[in-house]
Design a protein around this motif. Structure first.
Motif, short mmCIF file in Angstrom:
data_model
loop_
_atom_site.label_atom_id
_atom_site.label_comp_id
_atom_site.label_asym_id
_atom_site.label_seq_id
_atom_site.Cartn_x
_atom_site.Cartn_y
_atom_site.Cartn_z
N LYS A 126 0.81 -1.21 0.00
CA LYS A 126 0.00 0.00 0.00
C LYS A 126 0.85 1.27 0.00
N GLU A 127 2.02 1.17 0.63
CA GLU A 127 2.86 2.36 0.79
C GLU A 127 3.43 2.86 -0.53
N LEU A 128 3.39 2.02 -1.57
CA LEU A 128 3.87 2.46 -2.88
C LEU A 128 3.03 3.60 -3.43
N PHE A 129 1.76 3.62 -3.09
CA PHE A 129 0.81 4.52 -3.73
C PHE A 129 0.70 5.81 -2.91
N GLN A 130 0.84 6.93 -3.60
CA GLN A 130 0.89 8.23 -2.95
C GLN A 130 -0.50 8.82 -2.78
N ARG A 131 -0.56 9.91 -2.05
CA ARG A 131 -1.81 10.65 -1.90
C ARG A 131 -2.35 11.03 -3.28
#
Length: 470
Positions: A201-206
């Protein structure tokens, strides 16, 4: 003194820097820099040269200083789906692989083992296209897991260039929707889906919306360029920018963003993720002001561009249109959405082979080949519009064509003939205009897109093709 806004519009075959300003109640454009683009073969993959592209971006910005027209802001738009992975030091892992590469072959089956195709569409509303980011990431997972293990961020192509300019990492909404990983209703990442597929999940930014001011230039770039400016997010997916440039404020039309791809659809407030919509190959991409661009991806003028390239670019596109008009009665048609036309070694031979396989007359001349493509496109437009009308429960009286494909007059006439609708063509610089308009609205030059579109109608010549066309 005019206030200048800079649009960097990068397509699959070329890019350009266009300055926009408002003068005497009209939007005025000036192209100041242009460069070539295209995928290159690298280690057996079709890739984009992201380093060279960023050098072109910087060179075009420097041109503003040279001519004494300093923009107050700028934004970048490109094609969709492609991305880079960054490591903990913000260095690119591997290459920026392009969407025409074959690495996604068979990845649909891998994804559908985890989440059925029907459910995936219900969640994301995105048409199955084998180059979608979801299939590219599954290929990374299967064939290059080391990159995903080391990756700390995923940035789409325009996100990456905006990051290089500002140091700020976001995933812009319109571009993110092309991934097939965004919840169509919530307009945010579908984290449950992402976890099911085994992606971090942390790959994807705001997710950031078009019109957001991302920041200022990095200090070393201010020194290099000799000035500072705001970086404002346009619809970074070029389709979203082109649709923003449609010079109409009613809802009695369908649009075609016409270029390498033809994106045909309508703007909607809510997505349509029904089974009928999926079966008809419609997609729900993000648009300006949280709109849904309900459309179909059609191969577009890629086929004509490839035919021209097969002939060593000896003919201009205008000459090809003229040859096609002379062979107007040629009867054969191809399915312009067939994957065989995605990246053939020779487009002319692929068209001939398709006609042979389907028992049709084989085109022998440039005019016959071009007529086959143009007429097939126009008939595909007609089928697609009928599908949209079936899904929306209404009819549309006209079609607005924006983008460079609007210069193909023969295709415009065929489109009016095939659909029986009025065809309004222009502006042909639709993507760059939409990019600039988003910046202008953000700055307060317009109160909203309706006011901007009113000025677009006054600023650019719109050519109308009435039906029947003979």
């Amino acid at each position: 003194m005019p206030v200048y806004y800079l649009a960097v519009d990068i397509g699959a075959s070329s890019g350009r820097h266009i300055l926009g300003s408002i003068e005497d109640g009209k939007i005025v454009l000036e192209e100041i820099y242009r460069f070539q683009n295209g995928m290159i073969k690298k280690d057996g993959r079709l890739c984009w040269d992201h380093r060279k592209l960023f050098e072109h971006i910087k060179n075009g910005i420097k041109k503003c200083k040279e001519i004494g027209k300093i923009p107050i802001s700028m934004g970048i738009d490109t094609w969709g789906v492609d991305y880079v992975l960054l490591d903990e030091n913000d260095e690119v892992l591997g290459d920026m692989v392009g969407y025409r590469d074959s690495r996604t072959d068979g990845m649909d089956e891998e994804v559908y083992r985890i989440i059925p195709e029907k459910e995936l569409y219900e969640r994301t509303g995105i048409e199955k296209m084998m180059f979608n980011t979801i299939f590219q990431l599954m290929s990374e997972k299967k064939h290059s897991p080391g990159y995903l293990d080391r990756a700390k961020a995923l940035l789409f192509v325009p996100d990456y260039f905006h990051f290089l300019l500002t140091g700020v990492k976001v995933n812009e909404y319109t571009e993110a929707t092309t991934s097939q990983l965004v919840d169509a209703h919530e307009r945010n990442w579908d984290y449950e889906l992402i976890e099911k597929l085994g992606f971090e999940k942390e790959l994807f930014q705001r997710i950031a919306m078009p019109g957001e001011k991302l920041g200022k230039l990095r200090p070393h770039l201010v020194e290099e360029f000799g000035f500072d400016m705001d970086i404002v997010l346009p619809c970074t997916h070029d389709t979203g920018s082109a649709i923003l440039a449609v010079p109409a404020n009613d809802d009695d039309y369908a649009f075609i963003s016409s270029g390498t791809w033809s994106l045909l659809g309508v703007e909607r407030d809510t997505p349509d993720c029904t089974e009928l919509s999926r079966a008809n190959d419609f997609t729900n991409e993000g648009g300006y002001d949280s709109k849904i661009c309900y459309l179909r991806n059609i191969m577009g003028l890629w086929m004509i561009q490839s035919v021209r390239h097969n002939l060593d670019d000896r003919y201009s596109f205008a000459e090809i249109c003229d040859r096609a008009a002379e062979a107007d009665s040629f009867p054969s048609r191809v399915d312009v959405t067939d994957n065989c036309f995605m990246a053939p070694d020779n487009m002319i031979e692929e068209i001939k082979n398709y006609c042979r396989r389907t028992g049709q007359q084989v085109p022998e001349t440039l005019g016959e080949t071009a007529t086959c493509v143009y007429a097939s496109l126009a008939e595909c437009y007609d089928r697609t519009i009928k599908g949209i009308e079936a899904s929306t429960g209404r009819t549309y009286s006209r079609i607005h064509i924006v983008g460079g494909g609007g210069n193909a007059e023969y295709l415009n006439k065929l489109t009016a003939r095939a659909t029986g609708k009025e065809v309004h063509v222009g502006p042909t610089e639709g993507t760059a205009i939409g990019n600039i308009v988003a910046q202008m609205i953000s700055r307060g030059a317009f109160s909203d897109k309706e006011e901007a579109r009113n000025m677009l109608h006054r600023s650019f010549d719109i050519k109308v093709y009435h039906y029947p066309v003979r």
